[in-house]
Design a protein around this motif. Structure first.
Motif, mmCIF file in Angstrom:
data_model
loop_
_atom_site.group_PDB
_atom_site.id
_atom_site.type_symbol
_atom_site.label_atom_id
_atom_site.label_comp_id
_atom_site.label_asym_id
_atom_site.label_seq_id
_atom_site.Cartn_x
_atom_site.Cartn_y
_atom_site.Cartn_z
ATOM 1 N N SER A 1 43.214 -21.078 -10.079
ATOM 2 C CA SER A 1 43.671 -19.826 -10.090
ATOM 3 C C SER A 1 42.549 -18.696 -9.825
ATOM 4 O O SER A 1 42.683 -17.608 -9.820
ATOM 5 C CB SER A 1 44.565 -19.739 -11.317
ATOM 6 N N ARG A 2 41.421 -19.432 -9.871
ATOM 7 C CA ARG A 2 40.012 -18.498 -9.845
ATOM 8 C C ARG A 2 39.763 -18.091 -8.381
ATOM 9 O O ARG A 2 39.760 -18.957 -7.390
ATOM 10 C CB ARG A 2 39.032 -19.082 -10.559
ATOM 11 N N PRO A 3 39.206 -17.060 -8.095
ATOM 12 C CA PRO A 3 38.751 -16.672 -6.748
ATOM 13 C C PRO A 3 37.637 -17.508 -6.525
ATOM 14 O O PRO A 3 37.013 -18.020 -7.244
ATOM 15 C CB PRO A 3 38.516 -15.099 -6.863
ATOM 16 N N GLU A 4 37.353 -17.845 -5.058
ATOM 17 C CA GLU A 4 36.214 -18.732 -4.907
ATOM 18 C C GLU A 4 34.904 -18.478 -5.691
ATOM 19 O O GLU A 4 34.194 -19.233 -6.097
ATOM 20 C CB GLU A 4 36.372 -19.050 -3.438
ATOM 21 N N ILE A 5 34.666 -17.226 -5.479
ATOM 22 C CA ILE A 5 33.486 -16.907 -5.935
ATOM 23 C C ILE A 5 33.172 -17.045 -7.346
ATOM 24 O O ILE A 5 32.266 -17.159 -7.900
ATOM 25 C CB ILE A 5 33.146 -15.357 -5.691
ATOM 26 N N PHE A 6 34.383 -17.058 -8.174
ATOM 27 C CA PHE A 6 34.551 -17.475 -9.684
ATOM 28 C C PHE A 6 34.093 -18.749 -9.921
ATOM 29 O O PHE A 6 33.749 -19.030 -10.838
ATOM 30 C CB PHE A 6 35.497 -16.603 -10.403
ATOM 31 N N ARG A 7 34.602 -19.582 -8.875
ATOM 32 C CA ARG A 7 34.468 -20.936 -9.092
ATOM 33 C C ARG A 7 32.956 -21.498 -8.873
ATOM 34 O O ARG A 7 32.662 -22.387 -9.599
ATOM 35 C CB ARG A 7 35.396 -21.674 -8.165
#
Length: 124
Positions: free
Chosen positions: A100-106
């Motif tokens: 559920s996290r945007p890729e940049i947050f992953r």
């Protein structure tokens, strides 16, 4: 519960700036402010998050929740930062499921900090 999205507005992202040129961190803050943050999210500019070697950085926090610091961001990431802050605001403990996290947050998490209530008292 209100969430705070701190954005480092003094970050230079490793660039040498000309006189009067806006810092990349200030541009990120402006892009987020222009796009608008979700209800329950307070956008707060700060002068340093001590992640200078990691490009533009933001931090998400709320009472009783895990806090996060993300780096290597730019104004082009404003929409993802907003989406990530909305997901964080919806998570009761601050832990957003990986998918559920945007890729940049992953990929660009610099730190995950436990809620103050989860920190044991220091030994004497």
């Amino acid at each position: 519960m209100n969430v705070t999205l701190h954005v480092c507005i003094t970050c230079r992202a490793g660039q040498t700036l000309a006189e009067g040129e806006a810092a990349p961190g200030a541009l990120l803050h402006a892009a987020i402010a222009e796009a608008g943050v979700p209800d329950g999210v307070n956008l707060v500019p700060v002068e340093c998050l001590s992640a200078c070697s990691q490009g533009c950085s933001v931090a998400l926090s709320a009472p009783g929740r895990w806090s996060y610091v993300y780096g290597r961001l730019s104004a082009a990431n404003a929409a993802d930062v907003i989406a990530g802050s909305a997901a964080y605001a919806a998570a009761a403990d601050g832990i957003v499921p990986w998918r559920s996290r945007p890729e940049i947050f992953r990929k660009q998490s610099l730190a995950r900090i436990p809620p103050l209530s989860a920190v044991p008292e220091a030994a004497e």
